[in-house]
Design an enzyme around this catalytic site. Structure first.
Site, PDB file in Angstrom:
ATOM      1  N   CYS A  49       9.093   3.772  -9.034  1.00  0.00           N
ATOM      2  CA  CYS A  49       8.815   4.250 -10.385  1.00  0.00           C
ATOM      3  C   CYS A  49       8.064   3.200 -11.210  1.00  0.00           C
ATOM      4  CB  CYS A  49      10.108   4.648 -11.091  1.00  0.00           C
ATOM      5  SG  CYS A  49      11.318   3.312 -11.206  1.00  0.00           S
ATOM      6  N   ASN A  50       8.131   1.940 -10.797  1.00  0.00           N
ATOM      7  CA  ASN A  50       7.508   0.867 -11.567  1.00  0.00           C
ATOM      8  C   ASN A  50       6.224   0.306 -10.969  1.00  0.00           C
ATOM      9  OD1 ASN A  50       9.297   0.750 -13.740  1.00  0.00           O
ATOM     10  ND2 ASN A  50      10.748  -0.487 -12.583  1.00  0.00           N
ATOM     11  N   ARG A  51       5.930   0.621  -9.703  1.00  0.00           N
ATOM     12  CA  ARG A  51       4.725   0.066  -9.083  1.00  0.00           C
ATOM     13  C   ARG A  51       4.327   0.887  -7.857  1.00  0.00           C
ATOM     14  NH1 ARG A  51       4.906  -5.103  -8.753  1.00  0.00           N
ATOM     15  NH2 ARG A  51       6.864  -5.368  -9.881  1.00  0.00           N
ATOM     16  N   ASP A 109      16.247  -7.632 -10.143  1.00  0.00           N
ATOM     17  CA  ASP A 109      16.573  -6.326  -9.567  1.00  0.00           C
ATOM     18  C   ASP A 109      16.310  -6.363  -8.068  1.00  0.00           C
ATOM     19  OD1 ASP A 109      16.912  -3.728  -8.863  1.00  0.00           O
ATOM     20  OD2 ASP A 109      15.309  -2.905 -10.091  1.00  0.00           O
ATOM     21  N   PHE A 110      17.376  -6.266  -7.263  1.00  0.00           N
ATOM     22  CA  PHE A 110      17.238  -6.414  -5.814  1.00  0.00           C
ATOM     23  C   PHE A 110      17.068  -5.079  -5.088  1.00  0.00           C
ATOM     24  CE2 PHE A 110      18.855 -10.623  -6.762  1.00  0.00           C
ATOM     25  CZ  PHE A 110      18.112 -11.406  -5.907  1.00  0.00           C
TER      26      PHE A 110
END
Length: 408
Positions: A49-51, A109-110
């Site tokens: 969702c972020n990249r 965030d893992f």
């Protein structure tokens, strides 16, 4: 061929633009199949969702950008506005930062490392992973594991959903014996529920939503009980902990639907607040709202920043090891070619000396010449390994002097 990463992320691309470039599992599969048919070389795709990013080898980054645009809804013009390109060691450094959660929207965030492993396995199943990318991904996984084990950069609550669960685990005694009700199954509600099932017995967790189908969908996925919205008041009478994630414009929990003289911890995860202000005035109800939970997440992120230098040291160590391996791999063919050339010179000289010298001690000559070859090639290898050496320039000089035929 150069190693590149091309992609877009939350840093420059808003949600709508990230959606354009988002790749479903099916699209990623098709993209990799296309790359396999074109014999594009080693490649890996990440889409969250972020990249969305492609890591791989190409003569020019536009090859990878074209693939991304072909299989997403983004255009080349879109990419030029918000995209980025890194190559060789910069691309390596980027993957280390991404894979260890240092480049995540939420520091530490893992979850991304699991997505990275999944992407790696998919590409490997299609024979799109070479020694370089395999070694690199393994180094990033090792860095992620060490950062998680050796620092506290991943501890604490970093989202409202996690913070709410974190709160009750730390503040409510005998949590496994409490009846928990989740009211509302939007995004925050779902995330909260997924966090809850990791810590509480399934038979103590119930979900209610105004639309029954949505509640049944998450209840079936997580194997928990679902109740009809008409049973809300009845369920509240048996509830010890209530999560409110209804997202309505007006309060959905009021004194009218709450039981009297029944202690309850209520966590309001909604914007605007969905628990009426009057509920806070009743001593039997403890209401925790977003202001409290957001402070928990802010404090956590601030605390995580303390461990960034330690995490970067781990990354630098493993990144340096990888780059050193790449450099050695880069000049290994030159050293092998030099060794072969010296062996050729040796054989010619020994043949000459056999004819010229009576009782020529061939065994002794073989031992001495092999030791000389080993010492010469070791000196060249050490020279190329030196950090101050321009490897490409030195290799070109060695090749010219000895007239080497270097094969990769």
């Amino acid at each position: 061929m150069t190693f590149y990463v091309i992609g877009i992320s939350y840093k420059k691309a808003d949600t709508s633009m990230r959606s354009k470039f988002s790749l479903s599992e099916n699209r990623i599969d098709n993209l990799l199949n296309d790359a396999q048919r074109q014999q594009s070389g080693s490649m890996m795709v990440i889409s969250t969702c972020n990249r969305t990013e492609i890591y791989g080898f190409a003569e020019h980054p536009f090859v990878l950008i074209s693939l991304l645009c072909q299989y997403s809804n983004g255009t080349v013009d879109d990419f030029q506005q918000v995209g980025y390109v890194h190559k060789n060691n910069d691309a390596v450094a980027h993957l280390f930062m991404v894979g260890t959660g240092m480049d995540s929207q939420i520091l530490g965030d893992f979850e991304i490392i699991g997505q990275l492993k999944k992407s790696f396995r998919l590409s490997k199943s299609k024979n799109l992973i070479d020694n370089y990318l395999e070694r690199l991904v393994n180094a990033v996984i090792k860095a992620s594991k060490r950062i998680k084990n050796e620092t506290e950069i991943s501890t604490g609550a970093t989202s409202v959903a996690f913070a709410s669960v974190h709160y009750i685990l730390n503040n409510v005694k005998n949590i496994s014996e409490k009846n928990i009700l989740l009211y509302g199954t939007g995004k925050i509600g779902r995330n909260t529920c997924e966090n809850l099932v990791k810590h509480v017995p399934e038979n103590h967790l119930t979900v209610i939503n105004r639309t029954l189908e949505k509640a049944e969908e998450i209840a079936q996925k997580l194997q928990i009980e679902v109740k009809h919205h008409d049973n809300l008041v009845q369920e509240l009478a048996q509830t010890d902990i209530l999560f409110v994630a209804t997202g309505a414009n007006n309060p959905t929990i009021t004194l009218d639907n709450l039981p009297k003289n029944h202690p309850m911890t209520i966590l309001d995860l909604s914007i605007p607040k969905n628990v009426h202000e009057s509920v806070k005035n009743q001593p039997e109800f403890q209401v925790i709202d977003l202001d409290i939970l957001s402070q928990m997440t802010d404090d956590t992120l601030e605390n995580r920043k303390k461990y960034v230098p330690q995490a970067l040291e781990i990354i630098d160590e493993l990144k340096s090891e990888f780059i050193h391996w790449v450099e050695e791999r880069k000049f290994a063919p030159a050293i092998l070619a030099l060794k072969n050339k010296l062996q050729e010179i040796k054989e010619n000289e020994l043949n000459y000396q056999r004819k010229k010298i009576p009782d020529f001690d061939e065994q002794q000559a073989e031992i001495i010449s092999n030791r000389l070859i080993q010492k010469i090639t070791t000196h060249f290898a050490n020279h190329l390994k030196d950090e101050t050496t321009d490897v490409d320039e030195s290799m070109a000089l060695i090749s010219q002097v000895f007239q080497l035929q270097i094969t990769e």
